[in-house]
Design a protein around this motif. Structure first.
Motif, PDB file in Angstrom:
ATOM      1  N   THR A 241      -3.772   5.062  -0.089  1.00  0.00           N
ATOM      2  CA  THR A 241      -2.546   5.747   0.345  1.00  0.00           C
ATOM      3  C   THR A 241      -2.765   7.220   0.698  1.00  0.00           C
ATOM      4  O   THR A 241      -2.088   7.740   1.561  1.00  0.00           O
ATOM      5  CB  THR A 241      -1.443   5.655  -0.740  1.00  0.00           C
ATOM      6  OG1 THR A 241      -1.868   6.351  -1.903  1.00  0.00           O
ATOM      7  CG2 THR A 241      -1.144   4.220  -1.104  1.00  0.00           C
TER       8      THR A 241
ATOM      9  N   THR B 269       0.816  -1.205   0.000  1.00  0.00           N
ATOM     10  CA  THR B 269       0.000   0.000   0.000  1.00  0.00           C
ATOM     11  C   THR B 269       0.852   1.259   0.000  1.00  0.00           C
ATOM     12  O   THR B 269       0.646   2.165  -0.803  1.00  0.00           O
ATOM     13  CB  THR B 269      -0.932   0.006   1.231  1.00  0.00           C
ATOM     14  OG1 THR B 269      -1.747  -1.148   1.163  1.00  0.00           O
ATOM     15  CG2 THR B 269      -1.800   1.232   1.265  1.00  0.00           C
ATOM     16  N   THR B 270       1.827   1.318   0.912  1.00  0.00           N
ATOM     17  CA  THR B 270       2.572   2.562   1.111  1.00  0.00           C
ATOM     18  C   THR B 270       3.578   2.849   0.003  1.00  0.00           C
ATOM     19  O   THR B 270       3.830   4.003  -0.339  1.00  0.00           O
ATOM     20  CB  THR B 270       3.305   2.534   2.470  1.00  0.00           C
ATOM     21  OG1 THR B 270       4.088   1.330   2.529  1.00  0.00           O
ATOM     22  CG2 THR B 270       2.323   2.550   3.622  1.00  0.00           C
TER      23      THR B 270
END
Length: 290
Positions: free
Chosen positions: A249, A5-6
């Motif tokens: 995000t 995700t990040t």
């Protein structure tokens, strides 16, 4: 949230948007002046009709608030490069698709935060933490336009390299899209299974209505057939990856990304079926070279 995700999602979207930039030249923006009617009708459908249609569906299906905002975020996302492929397959004006994607990607920097914030204010009143405030809007700007501008600069500087990279980047974009959607689904599988039926039905309906509006409204307003086909796919095929990245995000809600993830899987089949439905029964006459 894990590295997918990040780090993975923004990088994935960056590659997709960079690929879009590699295919763009300033001419794609100036071409709008030559087909103002087709462009204005398509943009009106995208920016006005689609959010209203999506809002109606969300209220009709009584989606949970976070999923409702996720649907509105999807509706606010511009068309993706996949629309060009479908337009080519079904004899649309691909040059118009490219111009619409270019203009829409720029406009989305302003319209996407606006529509998303209005949806959050309506469905999640008081939850200010989820909104796209100024700093997050700048983040959206960087995510959407940064790689596009970089891709355009590479094309201007090294046009032969840009041409060579076109196909590999397109293939990578499809692979990345599949990985992003799989990741979004795997991260929230339990929640997805609980809402699978509802999300599948509403996303398919939204996709069908988007495609139909994108084709029928220009035809009613006497826009050419090839331009109407281009408009249909541009409006009906959203950049699901962008919606997923912003949900996960920028806003920080995996749950909000689920409508885009489900839509991202189903839109390929819906768009293909719609293309066969609207295609001309007799192929257009092709000039035979002397």
């Amino acid at each position: 949230m894990g590295p997918l995700t990040t780090i993975g999602l923004p990088v994935a979207l960056g590659i997709i948007m960079f690929g879009l930039g590699l295919s763009l030249t300033p001419r794609d923006f100036t071409r709008v002046a030559k087909q103002p009617k087709a462009v204005l009708v398509a943009l009106a459908c995208q920016l006005v009709l689609l959010p209203l249609i999506c809002l109606g569906l969300v209220l009709l299906f009584q989606l949970p608030p976070v999923l409702a905002v996720g649907m509105m975020l999807l509706a606010a996302s511009p068309g993706g490069t996949t629309a060009n492929l479908y337009s080519h397959l079904f004899r649309g004006d691909v040059a118009l698709n490219i111009s619409l994607t270019a203009v829409n990607s720029v406009l989305a920097v302003f319209t996407l935060p606006l529509i998303t914030n209005l949806a959050i204010a309506y469905f999640l009143p008081g939850d200010d933490a989820l909104g796209l405030q100024f700093a997050k809007t700048i983040e959206v700007f960087a995510i959407v336009l940064g790689p596009v501008v970089l891709g355009m600069l590479v094309r201007w500087w090294k046009p032969a390299f840009a041409d060579r990279m076109d196909k590999p980047v397109r293939i990578a974009s499809v692979v990345i899209l599949v990985v992003v959607i799989a990741g979004a689904i795997a991260t929230n599988l339990e929640l997805l299974l609980a809402n699978a039926g509802t999300l599948a039905l509403i996303t398919v309906l939204f996709c069908v209505l988007s495609l139909a509006v994108g084709f029928a409204v220009p035809r009613l307003l006497r826009v050419g057939r090839a331009q109407s086909v281009a408009s249909s796919f541009e409006i009906g095929i959203h950049n699901a990856t962008l919606a997923i990245v912003i949900a996960q995000t920028v806003i920080g809600s995996v749950e909000m990304s689920l409508p885009a993830a489900v839509y991202g899987v189903l839109m390929f089949f819906v768009a293909l079926a719609f293309g066969f439905l609207i295609r001309e029964k007799k192929p257009a006459s092709v000039a035979v070279p002397a």
